[in-house]
Enzyme design. Structure first.
Site, PDB file in Angstrom:
ATOM      1  N   TRP B 325       0.841  -1.206   0.000  1.00 52.61           N
ATOM      2  CA  TRP B 325       0.000   0.000   0.000  1.00 52.61           C
ATOM      3  C   TRP B 325       0.880   1.261   0.000  1.00 52.61           C
ATOM      4  CZ3 TRP B 325      -0.232   4.087   3.386  1.00 52.61           C
ATOM      5  CH2 TRP B 325      -1.302   4.962   3.248  1.00 52.61           C
ATOM      6  N   HIS B 326       2.031   1.159   0.681  1.00 52.97           N
ATOM      7  CA  HIS B 326       2.893   2.339   0.797  1.00 52.97           C
ATOM      8  C   HIS B 326       3.517   2.745  -0.521  1.00 52.97           C
ATOM      9  CE1 HIS B 326       2.486   1.680   5.097  1.00 52.97           C
ATOM     10  NE2 HIS B 326       2.911   2.918   5.247  1.00 52.97           N
ATOM     11  N   GLY B 327       3.709   1.806  -1.423  1.00 53.05           N
ATOM     12  CA  GLY B 327       4.299   2.194  -2.692  1.00 53.05           C
ATOM     13  C   GLY B 327       4.493   0.997  -3.588  1.00 53.05           C
ATOM     14  N   PHE B 476       2.475   8.093  -1.432  1.00 53.35           N
ATOM     15  CA  PHE B 476       1.672   6.889  -1.250  1.00 53.35           C
ATOM     16  C   PHE B 476       0.218   7.169  -1.589  1.00 53.35           C
ATOM     17  CE2 PHE B 476       4.937   6.598   2.299  1.00 53.35           C
ATOM     18  CZ  PHE B 476       5.894   6.117   1.421  1.00 53.35           C
TER      19      PHE B 476
END
Lengths: 367, 476
Positions: B325-327, B476
């Site tokens: 999800w962060h990247g 993000f």
């Protein structure tokens, strides 16, 4: 609740907020002073401004030995740069001019007199030259003549590089020729400076977009010029005064036994206008609200014609910085003060001229 | 329009001035406009995926609501939930992960000797898509579960998703929390204004003075190869402080701005570096995301109810997806896996740790607590190395350098990092010991001292803040 009680509560609330305002202001001011103290070694309670560097004397303004202000520091003789070496036969060069010579935006030791010394000494003639930065912000080429004589007497320079600032002659109708710029008399009491205000002003200047800054500057110019007659063109008397002062400076240079080099004044503006010209011109004009923006550029061009003419008449070496550097925005951090790159270019041009002068006879070998 | 930009400093007072003059419905309508303007200031095209996903979610939720009213079973609502999930995750997948998976597929092909020609799509990632997608999903999932009634007004729902303080980097607001605040008239209290201003000042200080000053130090060392163990250690510690101050600074500003308009956002950070275990860390770090993942991913997967092996599997899936999800990069996946392993490791070591905790009483209580704190901080910091590194090669070389952590310690840089971080560390200790996050509201702190401290914070932020940098979590 009675009216008196309501009024009392309101008063207490106003007093509490006023007290908080005072505490916040005092804390901010104290923080600014401690910050200056830690960062620059500034006095905590005394004044701290550009005047720390130069003080009025009976013979005009002079650099204060070992004075410092923000990033600028003067040596024991009151000049920007390292301590002056003992006379050991080196060729002393004095750069004589205003803030462009003193150096405003360059990184430390990147102002053109320092770079010039470095360039000259990087050739086989190691340490043969010593360059003394006699630049003083705001100094007219004609008002510092006594300064030039004093330098001659103390330091015996072989070469004096004269870099005049033409806009200093806006509104000037009589040459100075040694007459110092009158210094306004100090009032008995001066309000203590509020350093936080200067810092806020600088921060706002950094933050504001150019369009906003230009707008504020225009308001400032209109305010400053609202009671003045704004000149469209520079007065011919001003150019005459500059020319006479140039002759005086050249004479003083010869009197102290040095060879003069005259330099035309360079600026960031080119013949073809650029989108950001208005921003820089309004910044420049803020210092000279009595002359229109177009007049500033016209003054620069006319003054450079006069400088070239004086060099020819007096048979002195000329460095045409205006022709070589003007218009290239990379050279300038504002309208006319140099970036590191500009100072390096200026130093290179001057080094070429200096190397053509034979220091043994102190005479130019060619023009 | 970053929170730390001049544009925002002009935008916010104008918004507040107009906002306070309007009635409740007017305020909502105005906030929709202001939020659209705020979001469009990056790129007006970003509004289209946002509008598409919110419109879909609104209609899906409305259908689910009428299904509930008709007394139909939950299965009847499933198709609408699926539409919402496919739309939101499809948009997220397309904009954020399309090129990542295409590139990874291509690299895998190259690895086995097949050079497949793959088209590189020039997709611009809409800012904040990861945040608003999760916010919108919480709405449809909650309506599906019957925990929340669908809102009748599209604009109320649109505002809840679009509301500018949380739009681009959270905190991720549950629909159940925010929609209720949107639909009911708000009254900004004096306490909310005071708290809001406090959060804004402290948030700016953390972001501008601390995070942005540490950013060049971190970037400089991470750009160097090879770096010594001491340099890596310094960079990782600095990054731990930087990312905390950057993200929690943003969150504080967002929460503060919301308070000025009478909204209450959820707490997103609660002294994360005071965690003594991985599970506690995730209760203190990015709380809005970790609780979202817990409620909408970990628990639906089965949580810890189906035995040890399934619990570990669920933890790994949740943390890996949380990392992704962060990247769209493998180092974020590695970071997620690392935290998943830490959580599993904690569960395995829990009996031993509990026993030691029981034994370490009286005089040993504090040293045991400090030891756990220290170890957890080191583990977290190693995670940040995985998070910040540009490649697996860099992770390997920096990890190898860390084997000799005291070699080539850059003392000057380390002292700069310590000096910049010191105010935050002091405040965190005060917050932890006093048990209140509003550290300026200590009973022993008189109003005059408070005013002076705020002035000092402002001074440092304005005059010693580094050049403005984008918030780390904006990517993000």
């Amino acid at each position: 609740m009675s009216d008196a009680t309501t009024q009392g509560t309101l008063l207490r609330r106003v007093a509490a907020w006023a007290w908080i305002g005072v505490v916040c202001s005092l804390t901010l001011e104290l923080a600014a002073r401690v910050d200056d103290r830690v960062t620059y070694g500034a006095p905590l309670f005394g004044p701290y401004n550009m005047d720390q560097l130069f003080q009025p004397t009976a013979r005009g303004r002079r650099g204060v030995p070992h004075a410092g202000y923000v990033k600028w520091a003067l040596n024991g003789a009151g000049f920007r740069g390292p301590e002056i070496r003992a006379d050991a036969g080196q060729v002393r060069i004095v750069t004589y001019g205003a803030s462009e010579t003193f150096g405003i935006y360059e990184s430390p030791d990147r102002e053109f007199p320092r770079v010039l010394e470095h360039d000259l000494n990087s050739s086989p003639a190691h340490d043969r030259y010593e360059v003394i930065n006699a630049g003083m912000p705001g100094m007219r080429v004609g008002s510092g003549i006594t300064y030039l004589y004093d330098i001659g007497r103390q330091l015996h320079p072989k070469i004096v590089i004269i870099y005049p600032t033409p806009t200093h002659y806006v509104g000037v109708t009589h040459p100075y020729c040694g007459r110092p710029v009158p210094i306004p008399a100090q009032a008995g009491f001066s309000f203590p400076e509020i350093r936080i205000l200067d810092k806020i002003k600088d921060r706002v200047k950094d933050l504001l977009p150019r369009a906003g800054m230009t707008m504020f500057r225009k308001i400032g110019i209109a305010w400053a010029a609202h009671n003045e007659y704004v000149l469209e063109h520079v007065q011919p008397q001003s150019l005459d005064a500059l020319e006479t002062d140039l002759h005086c400076a050249l004479q003083a240079t010869r009197d102290i036994g040095a060879v003069p080099i005259l330099v035309t004044h360079a600026n960031r503006f080119s013949r073809t206008p650029r989108a950001d010209d208005d921003y820089w011109l309004t910044g420049w004009r803020l210092q000279y609200p009595e002359l229109q923006q177009s007049g500033l550029l016209e003054l620069e061009a006319s003054a450079n014609v006069r400088i070239r003419a004086v060099a020819q008449q007096e048979h002195v070496a000329l460095v045409d910085a205006a022709a070589e550097m003007s218009g290239d925005t990379r050279n300038f951090a504002d309208h006319a003060h140099f970036t590191d790159l500009g100072a390096a270019k200026m130093a290179r041009l001057l080094a070429t001229a200096v190397e053509k002068i034979d220091p043994e006879t102190s005479a130019p070998t060619s023009h | 329009m970053l929170f730390n930009s001049l544009e925002f400093l002009i935008f916010l007072p104008i918004v507040l001035l107009v906002y306070y003059q309007l009635s409740h419905r007017g305020q909502n309508a105005f906030l929709v406009l202001a939020s659209c303007f705020f979001y469009a200031s990056w790129d007006w095209r970003f509004l289209f995926p946002l509008l598409f996903s919110t419109t879909t979610d609104y209609f899906c939720a409305a259908r689910m609501e009428s299904s509930v009213e008709r007394g139909e079973p939950q299965a009847a609502r499933k198709k609408y939930l699926l539409i919402s999930l496919i739309t939101n995750l499809g948009l997220l997948g397309f904009f954020k992960y399309c090129n990542f998976f295409v590139d990874s597929f291509h690299n895998l092909g190259v690895l086995v000797g097949v050079d497949l020609p793959v088209p590189a799509l020039r997709v611009i990632l809409p800012i904040g898509i990861s945040f608003y997608t999760f916010q919108a999903l919480s709405y449809t999932i909650d309506v599906y579960r019957g925990k929340l009634h669908a809102t009748r007004s599209f604009w109320d729902f649109f505002l809840a998703v679009l509301f500018f303080p949380h739009l681009v980097a959270g905190p991720i607001q549950r629909a159940s929390n925010l929609i209720a605040q949107v639909v009911t008239p708000r009254k900004t209290t004096r306490l909310q204004v005071m708290d809001g201003l406090h959060l804004i000042v402290w948030g700016y200080f953390k972001k501008v003075f601390v995070a942005d000053s540490l950013a060049p130090i971190v970037s400089h060392i991470f750009a160097r190869t090879p770096a010594t163990g001491g340099e890596v250690l310094t960079a990782v510690y600095a990054f731990a402080i930087q990312i905390y101050c950057d993200f929690s600074g943003y969150t504080d500003i967002a929460r503060g701005v919301a308070k000025l308009m009478g909204f209450e956002f959820v707490l997103n950070f609660n002294l994360p570096y005071f965690a003594t275990s991985p599970s506690e860390f995730w209760k203190r770090w990015h709380i809005s995301l970790s609780s979202w993942l817990r409620d909408y991913l970990y628990i639906p997967l089965g949580g810890n109810h189906d035995g040890v092996a399934r619990t570990y599997r669920n933890l790994m899936i949740t943390m890996t997806l949380g990392g992704l999800w962060h990247g769209a990069a493998w180092n974020f996946v590695a970071w997620g896996i690392y935290h998943g392993l830490l959580l599993i490791g904690q569960r395995l070591a829990e009996p031993v740790l509990e026993r030691i905790t029981r034994l370490a009483r009286n005089a040993w209580q504090t040293p045991w607590f400090l030891l756990r704190l220290f170890v957890m901080f080191q583990l977290t910091c190693y995670g940040w190395l995985l998070f910040r590194a540009g490649s697996f090669r860099q992770i390997a070389s920096m990890s190898a350098a860390l084997a000799h952590p005291l070699t080539g310690l850059p003392y000057d840089t380390l002292s700069s990092v310590a000096l910049i971080s010191l105010p935050v560390i002091i405040v965190q200790i005060i917050q932890y010991r006093s048990g209140r996050l509003e550290f300026m509201r200590q009973p022993w702190l008189p109003t005059t001292a408070r005013a002076a401290l705020y002035s000092l914070l402002l001074y440092c932020t304005i005059f010693h803040g580094a050049a403005p940098q984008a918030f780390v979590y904006f990517q993000f």
